[in-house]
Design a protein around this motif. Sequence first.
Motif, short mmCIF file in Angstrom:
data_model
loop_
_atom_site.label_atom_id
_atom_site.label_comp_id
_atom_site.label_asym_id
_atom_site.label_seq_id
_atom_site.Cartn_x
_atom_site.Cartn_y
_atom_site.Cartn_z
N MET A 1 -23.16 14.48 20.61
CA MET A 1 -22.56 13.86 21.78
C MET A 1 -21.99 12.50 21.40
O MET A 1 -22.61 11.73 20.69
N GLU A 2 -20.82 12.22 21.93
CA GLU A 2 -20.14 10.97 21.61
C GLU A 2 -20.87 9.78 22.23
O GLU A 2 -21.37 9.83 23.33
N ASN A 3 -20.92 8.67 21.49
CA ASN A 3 -21.57 7.46 21.98
C ASN A 3 -20.53 6.61 22.71
O ASN A 3 -19.61 6.07 22.12
N TYR A 4 -20.69 6.49 24.04
CA TYR A 4 -19.73 5.75 24.86
C TYR A 4 -20.10 4.28 24.99
O TYR A 4 -19.31 3.50 25.48
N SER A 5 -21.27 3.87 24.54
CA SER A 5 -21.71 2.49 24.74
C SER A 5 -20.79 1.48 24.06
O SER A 5 -20.69 0.35 24.50
N ASN A 6 -20.12 1.89 23.00
CA ASN A 6 -19.23 0.97 22.30
C ASN A 6 -17.80 1.01 22.84
O ASN A 6 -16.95 0.27 22.38
N LYS A 7 -17.54 1.91 23.80
CA LYS A 7 -16.17 2.09 24.28
C LYS A 7 -15.84 1.27 25.51
O LYS A 7 -14.70 1.19 25.89
N TYR A 8 -16.83 0.70 26.17
CA TYR A 8 -16.49 -0.08 27.35
C TYR A 8 -16.73 -1.56 27.09
O TYR A 8 -17.50 -1.95 26.25
N ASP A 9 -15.98 -2.35 27.81
CA ASP A 9 -15.98 -3.79 27.62
C ASP A 9 -16.00 -4.43 28.99
O ASP A 9 -15.10 -4.19 29.81
N LEU A 10 -17.01 -5.25 29.27
CA LEU A 10 -17.15 -5.86 30.59
C LEU A 10 -15.94 -6.71 30.97
O LEU A 10 -15.52 -6.72 32.13
N ARG A 11 -15.37 -7.39 30.02
CA ARG A 11 -14.21 -8.23 30.30
C ARG A 11 -13.02 -7.37 30.74
O ARG A 11 -12.30 -7.72 31.67
N SER A 12 -12.82 -6.24 30.08
CA SER A 12 -11.72 -5.34 30.44
C SER A 12 -11.96 -4.70 31.81
O SER A 12 -11.03 -4.55 32.60
N ILE A 13 -13.20 -4.34 32.08
CA ILE A 13 -13.54 -3.77 33.39
C ILE A 13 -13.24 -4.81 34.47
O ILE A 13 -12.60 -4.51 35.48
N GLY A 14 -13.67 -6.04 34.25
CA GLY A 14 -13.42 -7.10 35.20
C GLY A 14 -11.95 -7.36 35.42
O GLY A 14 -11.49 -7.59 36.55
N LYS A 15 -11.19 -7.29 34.33
CA LYS A 15 -9.74 -7.50 34.42
C LYS A 15 -9.09 -6.42 35.27
O LYS A 15 -8.24 -6.70 36.12
N ARG A 16 -9.52 -5.15 35.08
CA ARG A 16 -8.97 -4.06 35.87
C ARG A 16 -9.33 -4.23 37.35
O ARG A 16 -8.50 -4.01 38.23
N ILE A 17 -10.55 -4.66 37.63
CA ILE A 17 -10.97 -4.90 39.02
C ILE A 17 -10.09 -5.98 39.64
O ILE A 17 -9.58 -5.82 40.75
N ARG A 18 -9.91 -7.09 38.93
CA ARG A 18 -9.10 -8.19 39.45
C ARG A 18 -7.66 -7.73 39.70
O ARG A 18 -7.07 -8.00 40.76
N GLU A 19 -7.08 -7.04 38.73
CA GLU A 19 -5.69 -6.59 38.87
C GLU A 19 -5.52 -5.67 40.07
O GLU A 19 -4.57 -5.81 40.85
N GLU A 20 -6.45 -4.74 40.25
CA GLU A 20 -6.34 -3.80 41.37
C GLU A 20 -6.60 -4.50 42.70
O GLU A 20 -5.94 -4.22 43.69
N ARG A 21 -7.55 -5.43 42.72
CA ARG A 21 -7.83 -6.22 43.94
C ARG A 21 -6.57 -6.97 44.35
O ARG A 21 -6.20 -6.99 45.53
N GLU A 22 -5.90 -7.57 43.37
CA GLU A 22 -4.69 -8.34 43.65
C GLU A 22 -3.55 -7.44 44.13
O GLU A 22 -2.74 -7.85 44.96
N LYS A 23 -3.49 -6.21 43.64
CA LYS A 23 -2.47 -5.27 44.11
C LYS A 23 -2.64 -4.99 45.61
O LYS A 23 -1.67 -4.74 46.31
#
Length: 134
Positions: A1-23
């Motif tokens: 099974m693929e290890n996803y723990s290294n694939k996500y980044d809190l800063r990138s998640i936060g950036k996507r949240i901010r961008e979508e909130r602003e939209k």
Amino acid sequence: MENYSNKYDLRSIGKRIREEREKFGLSREDFAEIVGLSDYYIGQIERGERQMSLPVLIKMAGLLRLSLDYLIFGENYYSAEHLRESLSDKQKQKADCLEEIVELLKRCSKKELEMIKKLLKVILPYLNKFDSMP
């Protein structure tokens, strides 16, 4: 099974949240109120300084109309075509109509959107009566 723990980044998640909130035209304070959290906490999430709980992540994704895979990983693992294939013809027609409405609404100012929202609240109960008529 693929290890996803290294694939996500809190800063990138936060950036996507901010961008979508602003939209959506929401301030951090307004979004925090809707989510039920402090604007300080939302700021920490958007800067990638804080990891949120799964219920908060799900709530934010729902409010921002985002898939969890996009919010977490920055890409959708299921294409729109793949998801569309699983819809009935009636659901596809509804999805097409909703997409067209969204495109029209994107062109509206905030004032126009408020007026449309008020009009919809007034006319929807009457439209529902027509649907139930023989």
